[in-house]
Write a protein that holds these residues in place. Sequence first.
Motif, mmCIF file in Angstrom:
data_model
loop_
_atom_site.group_PDB
_atom_site.id
_atom_site.type_symbol
_atom_site.label_atom_id
_atom_site.label_comp_id
_atom_site.label_asym_id
_atom_site.label_seq_id
_atom_site.Cartn_x
_atom_site.Cartn_y
_atom_site.Cartn_z
ATOM 1 N N ASN A 1 -6.370 -9.181 -17.676
ATOM 2 C CA ASN A 1 -7.643 -9.057 -16.972
ATOM 3 C C ASN A 1 -7.810 -10.230 -16.004
ATOM 4 N N SER A 2 -8.979 -10.338 -15.438
ATOM 5 C CA SER A 2 -9.189 -11.335 -14.383
ATOM 6 C C SER A 2 -9.887 -12.597 -14.863
ATOM 7 N N VAL A 3 -10.046 -12.802 -16.195
ATOM 8 C CA VAL A 3 -10.706 -13.997 -16.712
ATOM 9 C C VAL A 3 -9.796 -14.697 -17.705
ATOM 10 N N ASP A 4 -10.013 -16.015 -17.887
ATOM 11 C CA ASP A 4 -9.212 -16.770 -18.841
ATOM 12 C C ASP A 4 -9.878 -16.761 -20.212
ATOM 13 N N VAL A 5 -9.328 -17.566 -21.126
ATOM 14 C CA VAL A 5 -9.837 -17.578 -22.500
ATOM 15 C C VAL A 5 -11.257 -18.102 -22.565
ATOM 16 N N ASN A 6 -11.662 -18.842 -21.553
ATOM 17 C CA ASN A 6 -13.019 -19.386 -21.524
ATOM 18 C C ASN A 6 -13.992 -18.476 -20.785
ATOM 19 N N GLY A 7 -13.497 -17.335 -20.326
ATOM 20 C CA GLY A 7 -14.364 -16.403 -19.620
ATOM 21 C C GLY A 7 -14.528 -16.693 -18.157
ATOM 22 N N LYS A 8 -13.764 -17.650 -17.639
ATOM 23 C CA LYS A 8 -13.867 -17.977 -16.231
ATOM 24 C C LYS A 8 -12.901 -17.121 -15.418
ATOM 25 N N THR A 9 -13.306 -16.831 -14.173
ATOM 26 C CA THR A 9 -12.459 -16.007 -13.318
ATOM 27 C C THR A 9 -11.176 -16.754 -12.972
ATOM 28 N N CYS A 10 -10.055 -16.078 -13.140
ATOM 29 C CA CYS A 10 -8.758 -16.688 -12.861
ATOM 30 C C CYS A 10 -8.584 -16.882 -11.354
ATOM 31 N N PRO A 11 -7.980 -17.986 -10.915
ATOM 32 C CA PRO A 11 -7.737 -18.189 -9.477
ATOM 33 C C PRO A 11 -6.651 -17.250 -8.989
ATOM 34 N N LEU A 12 -6.758 -16.831 -7.722
ATOM 35 C CA LEU A 12 -5.748 -15.969 -7.126
ATOM 36 C C LEU A 12 -4.482 -16.766 -6.844
ATOM 37 N N LEU A 13 -3.337 -16.145 -7.126
ATOM 38 C CA LEU A 13 -2.053 -16.799 -6.940
ATOM 39 C C LEU A 13 -1.409 -16.360 -5.637
ATOM 40 N N ASP A 14 -0.442 -17.148 -5.181
ATOM 41 C CA ASP A 14 0.306 -16.772 -3.980
ATOM 42 C C ASP A 14 1.349 -15.715 -4.336
ATOM 43 N N ARG A 15 1.705 -14.900 -3.340
ATOM 44 C CA ARG A 15 2.696 -13.833 -3.532
ATOM 45 C C ARG A 15 3.724 -13.940 -2.423
ATOM 46 N N ALA A 16 5.011 -14.073 -2.785
ATOM 47 C CA ALA A 16 6.086 -14.234 -1.795
ATOM 48 C C ALA A 16 7.012 -13.022 -1.804
ATOM 49 N N GLY A 17 7.847 -12.946 -0.751
ATOM 50 C CA GLY A 17 8.875 -11.906 -0.670
ATOM 51 C C GLY A 17 8.348 -10.538 -0.320
ATOM 52 N N LEU A 18 7.287 -10.439 0.434
ATOM 53 C CA LEU A 18 6.710 -9.143 0.797
ATOM 54 C C LEU A 18 7.277 -8.660 2.127
ATOM 55 N N THR A 19 7.514 -7.348 2.232
ATOM 56 C CA THR A 19 8.094 -6.742 3.443
ATOM 57 C C THR A 19 6.989 -6.234 4.349
ATOM 58 N N CYS A 20 7.098 -6.531 5.624
ATOM 59 C CA CYS A 20 6.091 -6.091 6.584
ATOM 60 C C CYS A 20 6.227 -4.611 6.880
ATOM 61 N N PRO A 21 5.112 -3.909 7.124
ATOM 62 C CA PRO A 21 5.189 -2.514 7.539
ATOM 63 C C PRO A 21 5.724 -2.402 8.963
ATOM 64 N N VAL A 22 6.180 -1.202 9.303
ATOM 65 C CA VAL A 22 6.713 -0.953 10.642
ATOM 66 C C VAL A 22 5.562 -0.938 11.645
ATOM 67 N N LEU A 23 5.818 -1.484 12.807
ATOM 68 C CA LEU A 23 4.828 -1.504 13.878
ATOM 69 C C LEU A 23 5.192 -0.432 14.901
ATOM 70 N N CYS A 24 4.259 0.414 15.256
ATOM 71 C CA CYS A 24 4.484 1.503 16.207
ATOM 72 C C CYS A 24 3.823 1.140 17.547
ATOM 73 N N VAL A 25 4.550 1.370 18.648
ATOM 74 C CA VAL A 25 4.059 0.997 19.976
ATOM 75 C C VAL A 25 4.263 2.149 20.935
ATOM 76 N N ARG A 26 3.467 2.133 22.007
ATOM 77 C CA ARG A 26 3.610 3.168 23.038
ATOM 78 C C ARG A 26 4.904 2.958 23.806
ATOM 79 N N SER A 27 5.289 1.674 23.998
ATOM 80 C CA SER A 27 6.510 1.325 24.723
ATOM 81 C C SER A 27 7.185 0.169 24.001
ATOM 82 N N PHE A 28 8.510 0.157 23.986
ATOM 83 C CA PHE A 28 9.237 -0.921 23.307
ATOM 84 C C PHE A 28 8.889 -2.297 23.907
ATOM 85 N N ASN A 29 8.410 -2.296 25.146
ATOM 86 C CA ASN A 29 8.029 -3.568 25.781
ATOM 87 C C ASN A 29 6.814 -4.198 25.092
ATOM 88 N N ASP A 30 6.070 -3.378 24.325
ATOM 89 C CA ASP A 30 4.885 -3.887 23.645
ATOM 90 C C ASP A 30 5.210 -4.531 22.306
#
Length: 489
Positions: A1-30
């Motif tokens: 869950n999102s709380v620790d043993v003391n009932g406090k909200t857990c801090p958000l952690l960093d996330r690495a190694g994520l793949t970017c979605p494809v970018l669609c353009v009207r022209s390859f020059n964009d």
Amino acid sequence: NSVDVNGKTCPLLDRAGLTCPVLCVRSFNDCPAEIKPASCSDGQQICDDGSCHDSCSGIVNPCLCGFAESGVTNVYRACPAYGGTVSIKRYDPSIKQQQLEFTCAQRWGMVASNATVDSGSGIATWTNNATETMLWNVCPTAQEAKLTFKENFCLAFYGIIGVEVVLYLAWHIYKSIRERHAASLRQVCSSLPAKIVGSADKGIYMASDKRDTSAEAFEHMDSFDKGSAVQLPDGMMLLRGFDGDVGGAALYYLALLSTCGWLVVLAIIVADYYGKVKGGIAYGLLANSTTSMYVFVFVWHLGGLWMITMLACKSKLRNYFRIECALPAARVVQVEQRRAEVILMEGEHSRLTALANALRDALVRRLHLDISAETCALQKVAVVAGEGGARREYIEYRCTRYVLDKSSGRFQSYMFSLGDTHRALLEKGNGLSSGEAQHRGSHIGENFIRVSVASFPVAVLQEFFSFFYLYQLMAMWVWFYFNYYKMAL
């Protein structure tokens, strides 16, 4: 869950190694500099997927999201996929797509370094009517095909079932009106010979001194309910005459055709499961696996109930589609008789066996399973030898002839006395005259037991048209549908 043993909200952690979605353009020059298409080698060209190919024929454009070019307002092209990965600080799963798009846009220099995710990436999400310069290639989730149950084949199914229900209800009402006085036309008679018939020359008819007087009293009891054979004692039979009806005959054969129709519908559903009905696509007819399963279960139960009913009423089904009439006017006679229960071995009883026997007896009485019904055709035989003479009508039931008495309109079996003394028996040593032989033969028939042997096709139908094989058949349909066809075979 999102709380620790003391009932406090857990801090958000960093996330690495994520793949970017494809970018669609009207022209390859964009395309941003970091994902701009590279120059292709000699003989190759850049295609809509952002890669170099010898030919763009057959190359799928991911920015169409499965649509045809005619189905979108503007045709976008895919920038080459980003070769690296990105890291998101304080990764929040509830807004993960927005964080990923913002981080990728920031990596490619499209968003200021001091901007926050709340300001967004500045790039729109894919739609088929988009007009922006660039889009994230986040295609909408494909809608699962659904069956509206208003398709033509569904309407045809409803129509056939509806018409049949109306026809059977109309026949039942019509039959009930025609047979409102049918109970008074039935006959209860004994299976024992009721008369001794004397010589044809002397015309002697005398009551049998061996007759079951209790059965005789029961037969002539005015208060006896002839509605069914349930109350019949052993040795008594209920005779019901039936005449043909064109409409009833048509509905009878429609019922047989409907039985085959349920098997055909089950076969179509199973074939659709394997993609053999519509264009080689699984569930091409019933849209998806969930709907297909629901339809299969519904048809399996409804068809099974129909076939169970047909089997349970097999002995009386044909006569249900005839009209009951007076016995002298009948073409066939239905003979109903209680089956005597035979217990081969009586073992020790426990409370469980006593309860099981009580439940069985109650079920047998409730469903009238102890009543046998057999249809006998009304036949005719000449009273005297030669053509054009009087003819006697009779039925044969369990190797016994029951002759119709025209004066009383009742069927009765007969027996002949051979004499009570040796002298009386020796007087018949010279045999019978032709007239006497014909007279006796018309009453009791030949001294011969005929064994009817069905043809091979009829024998096969009789063998497989039973509850045991119905159970096997319905189990096979389940195995076929759930891809256990090897088990079914």
